[in-house]
Scaffold this motif. Sequence first.
Motif, PDB file in Angstrom:
ATOM      1  N   VAL A   4    -107.526 -79.154  57.970  1.00 44.36           N
ATOM      2  CA  VAL A   4    -107.155 -77.754  57.072  1.00 44.36           C
ATOM      3  C   VAL A   4    -104.983 -77.973  58.061  1.00 44.36           C
ATOM      4  O   VAL A   4    -105.236 -77.604  59.006  1.00 44.36           O
ATOM      5  CB  VAL A   4    -107.245 -77.092  57.043  1.00 44.36           C
ATOM      6  N   LEU A   5    -104.580 -78.015  57.460  1.00 48.05           N
ATOM      7  CA  LEU A   5    -103.044 -77.805  58.249  1.00 48.05           C
ATOM      8  C   LEU A   5    -102.355 -76.658  57.522  1.00 48.05           C
ATOM      9  O   LEU A   5    -102.029 -76.513  56.303  1.00 48.05           O
ATOM     10  CB  LEU A   5    -102.067 -79.304  58.021  1.00 48.05           C
ATOM     11  N   VAL A   6    -101.881 -75.668  58.418  1.00 49.74           N
ATOM     12  CA  VAL A   6    -101.109 -74.440  58.182  1.00 49.74           C
ATOM     13  C   VAL A   6    -100.071 -74.298  58.931  1.00 49.74           C
ATOM     14  O   VAL A   6    -100.181 -74.562  59.487  1.00 49.74           O
ATOM     15  CB  VAL A   6    -101.758 -73.234  58.804  1.00 49.74           C
ATOM     16  N   ALA A   7     -99.135 -74.457  57.989  1.00 51.37           N
ATOM     17  CA  ALA A   7     -98.165 -74.371  58.547  1.00 51.37           C
ATOM     18  C   ALA A   7     -97.253 -73.184  58.091  1.00 51.37           C
ATOM     19  O   ALA A   7     -96.799 -72.599  56.346  1.00 51.37           O
ATOM     20  CB  ALA A   7     -96.857 -75.590  58.192  1.00 51.37           C
ATOM     21  N   TYR A   8     -96.238 -72.358  58.358  1.00 51.91           N
ATOM     22  CA  TYR A   8     -96.253 -71.090  57.778  1.00 51.91           C
ATOM     23  C   TYR A   8     -94.259 -70.920  58.383  1.00 51.91           C
ATOM     24  O   TYR A   8     -94.010 -71.398  59.163  1.00 51.91           O
ATOM     25  CB  TYR A   8     -95.689 -70.122  58.302  1.00 51.91           C
ATOM     26  N   ASP A   9     -93.305 -70.519  57.668  1.00 54.43           N
ATOM     27  CA  ASP A   9     -91.639 -70.031  57.540  1.00 54.43           C
ATOM     28  C   ASP A   9     -91.411 -68.731  57.374  1.00 54.43           C
ATOM     29  O   ASP A   9     -91.517 -68.441  56.299  1.00 54.43           O
ATOM     30  CB  ASP A   9     -91.410 -71.181  56.802  1.00 54.43           C
ATOM     31  N   THR A  10     -91.095 -67.963  58.830  1.00 60.75           N
ATOM     32  CA  THR A  10     -90.358 -67.092  57.681  1.00 60.75           C
ATOM     33  C   THR A  10     -89.511 -65.999  58.820  1.00 60.75           C
ATOM     34  O   THR A  10     -89.920 -66.556  59.674  1.00 60.75           O
ATOM     35  CB  THR A  10     -91.347 -65.604  57.691  1.00 60.75           C
ATOM     36  N   PRO A  11     -88.744 -65.146  58.705  1.00 62.08           N
ATOM     37  CA  PRO A  11     -88.157 -64.617  59.526  1.00 62.08           C
ATOM     38  C   PRO A  11     -88.485 -63.674  60.228  1.00 62.08           C
ATOM     39  O   PRO A  11     -87.557 -63.247  60.649  1.00 62.08           O
ATOM     40  CB  PRO A  11     -86.062 -64.404  58.136  1.00 62.08           C
ATOM     41  N   ASN A  12     -89.640 -63.001  59.480  1.00 60.19           N
ATOM     42  CA  ASN A  12     -89.909 -61.673  59.268  1.00 60.19           C
ATOM     43  C   ASN A  12     -90.835 -61.323  60.837  1.00 60.19           C
ATOM     44  O   ASN A  12     -91.869 -62.476  60.993  1.00 60.19           O
ATOM     45  CB  ASN A  12     -90.856 -61.136  58.865  1.00 60.19           C
ATOM     46  N   ASP A  13     -90.565 -61.261  61.796  1.00 53.52           N
ATOM     47  CA  ASP A  13     -91.099 -61.589  63.297  1.00 53.52           C
ATOM     48  C   ASP A  13     -93.336 -60.874  62.926  1.00 53.52           C
ATOM     49  O   ASP A  13     -93.651 -61.456  64.136  1.00 53.52           O
ATOM     50  CB  ASP A  13     -90.373 -60.873  64.647  1.00 53.52           C
ATOM     51  N   LYS A  14     -92.845 -59.713  62.745  1.00 52.86           N
ATOM     52  CA  LYS A  14     -94.701 -59.278  62.624  1.00 52.86           C
ATOM     53  C   LYS A  14     -95.150 -60.032  61.533  1.00 52.86           C
ATOM     54  O   LYS A  14     -95.945 -60.444  62.132  1.00 52.86           O
ATOM     55  CB  LYS A  14     -94.413 -58.108  61.776  1.00 52.86           C
ATOM     56  N   ARG A  16     -94.951 -63.085  60.965  1.00 49.47           N
ATOM     57  CA  ARG A  16     -95.094 -64.349  62.002  1.00 49.47           C
ATOM     58  C   ARG A  16     -96.305 -64.319  63.445  1.00 49.47           C
ATOM     59  O   ARG A  16     -97.440 -65.320  63.063  1.00 49.47           O
ATOM     60  CB  ARG A  16     -93.422 -65.006  62.349  1.00 49.47           C
ATOM     61  N   LYS A  17     -95.582 -62.708  63.609  1.00 49.43           N
ATOM     62  CA  LYS A  17     -97.190 -62.819  64.504  1.00 49.43           C
ATOM     63  C   LYS A  17     -99.044 -62.607  63.525  1.00 49.43           C
ATOM     64  O   LYS A  17     -99.838 -63.388  64.158  1.00 49.43           O
ATOM     65  CB  LYS A  17     -96.560 -61.299  65.571  1.00 49.43           C
ATOM     66  N   LYS A  18     -99.037 -61.981  63.044  1.00 52.18           N
ATOM     67  CA  LYS A  18     -99.650 -61.235  62.204  1.00 52.18           C
ATOM     68  C   LYS A  18    -100.556 -63.004  61.727  1.00 52.18           C
ATOM     69  O   LYS A  18    -101.976 -63.161  61.907  1.00 52.18           O
ATOM     70  CB  LYS A  18     -99.333 -60.544  60.671  1.00 52.18           C
ATOM     71  N   MET A  19     -99.769 -63.970  61.260  1.00 51.06           N
ATOM     72  CA  MET A  19    -100.363 -65.163  60.409  1.00 51.06           C
ATOM     73  C   MET A  19    -100.949 -66.213  61.748  1.00 51.06           C
ATOM     74  O   MET A  19    -101.561 -66.486  61.855  1.00 51.06           O
ATOM     75  CB  MET A  19     -98.841 -65.809  59.728  1.00 51.06           C
ATOM     76  N   LEU A  45    -111.350 -71.674  53.732  1.00 47.95           N
ATOM     77  CA  LEU A  45    -110.103 -72.360  54.064  1.00 47.95           C
ATOM     78  C   LEU A  45    -109.158 -70.874  52.892  1.00 47.95           C
ATOM     79  O   LEU A  45    -108.085 -70.046  52.734  1.00 47.95           O
ATOM     80  CB  LEU A  45    -109.635 -73.161  53.169  1.00 47.95           C
ATOM     81  N   ARG A  46    -109.819 -70.875  51.783  1.00 48.93           N
ATOM     82  CA  ARG A  46    -110.100 -69.781  50.555  1.00 48.93           C
ATOM     83  C   ARG A  46    -109.337 -68.134  51.007  1.00 48.93           C
ATOM     84  O   ARG A  46    -108.573 -68.267  51.033  1.00 48.93           O
ATOM     85  CB  ARG A  46    -111.226 -69.032  49.740  1.00 48.93           C
ATOM     86  N   GLY A  47    -110.441 -68.661  52.240  1.00 53.23           N
ATOM     87  CA  GLY A  47    -110.396 -66.800  53.251  1.00 53.23           C
ATOM     88  C   GLY A  47    -109.393 -66.222  53.762  1.00 53.23           C
ATOM     89  O   GLY A  47    -107.874 -65.477  53.711  1.00 53.23           O
ATOM     90  N   LEU A  48    -108.732 -67.555  54.549  1.00 52.08           N
ATOM     91  CA  LEU A  48    -107.610 -67.595  54.778  1.00 52.08           C
ATOM     92  C   LEU A  48    -106.528 -67.037  54.060  1.00 52.08           C
ATOM     93  O   LEU A  48    -105.699 -66.388  54.497  1.00 52.08           O
ATOM     94  CB  LEU A  48    -106.637 -68.434  55.954  1.00 52.08           C
ATOM     95  N   ALA A  49    -106.434 -68.306  53.077  1.00 46.88           N
ATOM     96  CA  ALA A  49    -105.328 -67.989  52.675  1.00 46.88           C
ATOM     97  C   ALA A  49    -104.683 -66.918  51.646  1.00 46.88           C
ATOM     98  O   ALA A  49    -104.080 -66.336  51.457  1.00 46.88           O
ATOM     99  CB  ALA A  49    -104.985 -68.863  51.166  1.00 46.88           C
ATOM    100  N   LYS A  50    -105.943 -66.141  51.353  1.00 45.18           N
ATOM    101  CA  LYS A  50    -105.763 -64.475  50.798  1.00 45.18           C
ATOM    102  C   LYS A  50    -106.007 -63.722  52.194  1.00 45.18           C
ATOM    103  O   LYS A  50    -104.803 -62.842  51.779  1.00 45.18           O
ATOM    104  CB  LYS A  50    -107.362 -64.530  50.594  1.00 45.18           C
ATOM    105  N   ALA A  51    -105.960 -64.142  53.490  1.00 47.05           N
ATOM    106  CA  ALA A  51    -105.569 -63.062  54.040  1.00 47.05           C
ATOM    107  C   ALA A  51    -103.665 -63.828  54.893  1.00 47.05           C
ATOM    108  O   ALA A  51    -102.969 -62.190  55.238  1.00 47.05           O
ATOM    109  CB  ALA A  51    -105.898 -63.427  55.788  1.00 47.05           C
ATOM    110  N   LEU A  52    -103.206 -64.323  54.641  1.00 48.09           N
ATOM    111  CA  LEU A  52    -102.154 -65.142  55.144  1.00 48.09           C
ATOM    112  C   LEU A  52    -100.806 -64.043  53.683  1.00 48.09           C
ATOM    113  O   LEU A  52     -99.900 -64.161  53.777  1.00 48.09           O
ATOM    114  CB  LEU A  52    -101.978 -66.433  54.957  1.00 48.09           C
ATOM    115  N   LYS A  53    -101.888 -64.377  52.726  1.00 50.79           N
ATOM    116  CA  LYS A  53    -100.905 -64.173  51.498  1.00 50.79           C
ATOM    117  C   LYS A  53     -99.417 -63.035  51.825  1.00 50.79           C
ATOM    118  O   LYS A  53     -98.694 -62.612  51.230  1.00 50.79           O
ATOM    119  CB  LYS A  53    -101.640 -63.657  50.068  1.00 50.79           C
ATOM    120  N   PRO A  54    -100.469 -61.701  52.107  1.00 53.46           N
ATOM    121  CA  PRO A  54     -99.671 -60.509  51.849  1.00 53.46           C
ATOM    122  C   PRO A  54     -98.444 -60.406  53.356  1.00 53.46           C
ATOM    123  O   PRO A  54     -97.108 -60.026  52.991  1.00 53.46           O
ATOM    124  CB  PRO A  54    -100.652 -59.835  52.955  1.00 53.46           C
TER     125      PRO A  54
END
Lengths: 86, 86
Positions: A4-14, A16-19, A45-54
């Motif tokens: 699995v590849l996971v990439a994120y893009d956010t201006p929110n530092d907090k 980003r750290k959580k993800m 994979l489903r668990g990680l997606a759920k954890a990242l969603k917020p």
Amino acid sequence: MIRVLVAYDTPNDKARKKMSDFCLDYGLDRYQYSFFTGMLKPVQLRGLAKALKPFAEDGHITLIPVSADDWSKRIELGKGMLADED
Amino acid sequence: MIRVLVAYDTPNDKARKKMSDFCLDYGLDRYQYSFFTGMLKPVQLRGLAKALKPFAEDGHITLIPVSADDWSKRIELGKGMLADED
């Protein structure tokens, strides 16, 4: 297990750290600063997606399954962050 | 044509701009700030890798082929930058 590849893009530092923490908790390796990869069971994979969603509210997160064959065909340029290549 | 993911990671603003320009020149769409995707012929993939190579010195660039099947299985959270979804 699927790669699995996971990439994120956010201006929110907090966020980003959580993800980043969640990706590492799920056993993924840091591939680039905001790009992780590793082997997961479908339930993980489903668990990680759920954890990242917020943390997706201010940005964008993508989780992409990639076959071993496609992964082996990637082209890498420059120095990566992964200590151990597979 | 194959779907290709291109993601880069560099502290060099000028290199980042150049890489972004090359990805767009090759017809890729901006998927996240430093993550592009689109359909390329194999010869175009090699050409893009060659064009990006000079900018990899201070960072890391990856070009990953992904099957249509895997791409359709991706999980996206939050708001993406792609205007038209496929």
